[in-house]
Design an enzyme around this catalytic site. Structure first.
Site, PDB file in Angstrom:
ATOM      1  N   SER A  15       0.802  -1.224   0.000  1.00 34.43           N
ATOM      2  CA  SER A  15       0.000   0.000   0.000  1.00 34.43           C
ATOM      3  C   SER A  15       0.830   1.267   0.000  1.00 34.43           C
ATOM      4  O   SER A  15       0.384   2.309  -0.485  1.00 34.43           O
ATOM      5  CB  SER A  15      -0.934   0.012   1.213  1.00 34.43           C
ATOM      6  OG  SER A  15      -0.184  -0.066   2.420  1.00 34.43           O
ATOM      7  N   ASP A 180      -0.330   6.321  11.431  1.00 32.15           N
ATOM      8  CA  ASP A 180      -0.644   5.009  12.002  1.00 32.15           C
ATOM      9  C   ASP A 180       0.608   4.153  12.185  1.00 32.15           C
ATOM     10  O   ASP A 180       0.513   2.962  12.497  1.00 32.15           O
ATOM     11  CB  ASP A 180      -1.670   4.267  11.145  1.00 32.15           C
ATOM     12  CG  ASP A 180      -1.132   3.853   9.772  1.00 32.15           C
ATOM     13  OD1 ASP A 180       0.004   4.254   9.414  1.00 32.15           O
ATOM     14  OD2 ASP A 180      -1.840   3.124   9.052  1.00 32.15           O
ATOM     15  N   HIS A 183       1.648   3.883   7.290  1.00 36.87           N
ATOM     16  CA  HIS A 183       1.308   4.571   6.040  1.00 36.87           C
ATOM     17  C   HIS A 183       1.762   6.029   6.099  1.00 36.87           C
ATOM     18  O   HIS A 183       1.302   6.783   6.963  1.00 36.87           O
ATOM     19  CB  HIS A 183      -0.188   4.486   5.774  1.00 36.87           C
ATOM     20  CG  HIS A 183      -0.672   3.081   5.591  1.00 36.87           C
ATOM     21  ND1 HIS A 183      -1.230   2.367   6.621  1.00 36.87           N
ATOM     22  CD2 HIS A 183      -0.631   2.270   4.511  1.00 36.87           C
ATOM     23  CE1 HIS A 183      -1.547   1.159   6.170  1.00 36.87           C
ATOM     24  NE2 HIS A 183      -1.176   1.077   4.899  1.00 36.87           N
TER      25      HIS A 183
END
Length: 204
Positions: A15, A180, A183
């Site tokens: 991601s 977090d 990310h």
């Protein structure tokens, strides 16, 4: 190193690389460090983003032929590993470090041998957002060493994004770089892009 219109730079990973790219649009680069890298290079250089949210190294291996080799890249950048650690803690899914290292090594060898690509390996990183994430370093520390060994064994340039983000966190605070812990924020992505460009010799 100066990249030219003959180059095809392919970025692949999870991601952090994906960063919201439109998978229906081959030209989509997402909104993270890959776009920032592309914006810093001559517009004639082709840049491809093949990150997919949530992927571990085994997922990367399953799509390597279609998502990497089929595009004939002249440079391949891999950022993988944090989900191999994360899934151990949130889902109880192990990714043994020796297996992880062997798989990453196979992928790098494949890209080097079949594409003659210059290889870059970005080191997975963690900026703990809560005390529970501190425990992840038990897994991530050995995995980081495995990433560096695999890069060295296959002539890949290591991109020490982990160290760069830690340095930046001392100035800006960890939450400003990765709210977090995993990310990156826009600022975090800028650090990633600058670290890659420096490692690739594409600055200045």
């Amino acid at each position: 190193m100066r990249f030219t219109r003959e180059d095809r730079l392919l970025f692949v990973g999870d991601s952090v690389t994906d960063c919201g790219r439109d998978r229906e649009d081959p030209a989509s680069l997402g909104d993270g460090y890959v776009r920032l890298v592309a914006d810093s290079l001559p517009p004639s250089v082709t840049v491809l983003n093949k990150g997919i949210n949530g992927h571990r190294v085994r997922d990367l291996e399953a799509r390597w032929t279609d998502d990497v080799l089929a595009h004939g890249p002249t440079a391949v950048t891999v950022l993988i590993g944090i989900n191999d650690t994360w899934r151990r803690y949130d889902q109880g899914l192990p990714s043994p470090v020796p297996d992880f290292e062997a798989t990453l090594g196979r992928l790098l060898a494949d890209a080097g041998e079949k594409c003659g690509a210059r290889l870059f390996v970005m080191v997975p990183f963690l900026l703990p957002a809560d005390p529970g994430q501190e425990a992840w370093f038990e897994d991530l520390g050995p995995r980081t060493e495995a990433v560096l060994r695999a890069a060295d064994a296959h002539g890949a340039t290591p991109v020490r994004t982990d160290l760069a983000l830690r340095r930046a966190a001392r100035e800006h605070g960890a939450a400003a770089l990765a709210p977090d812990g995993v990310h990156p924020s826009p600022l975090g992505h800028r650090v990633l892009a600058e670290t890659w460009l420096t490692a690739a010799g594409a600055t200045g």
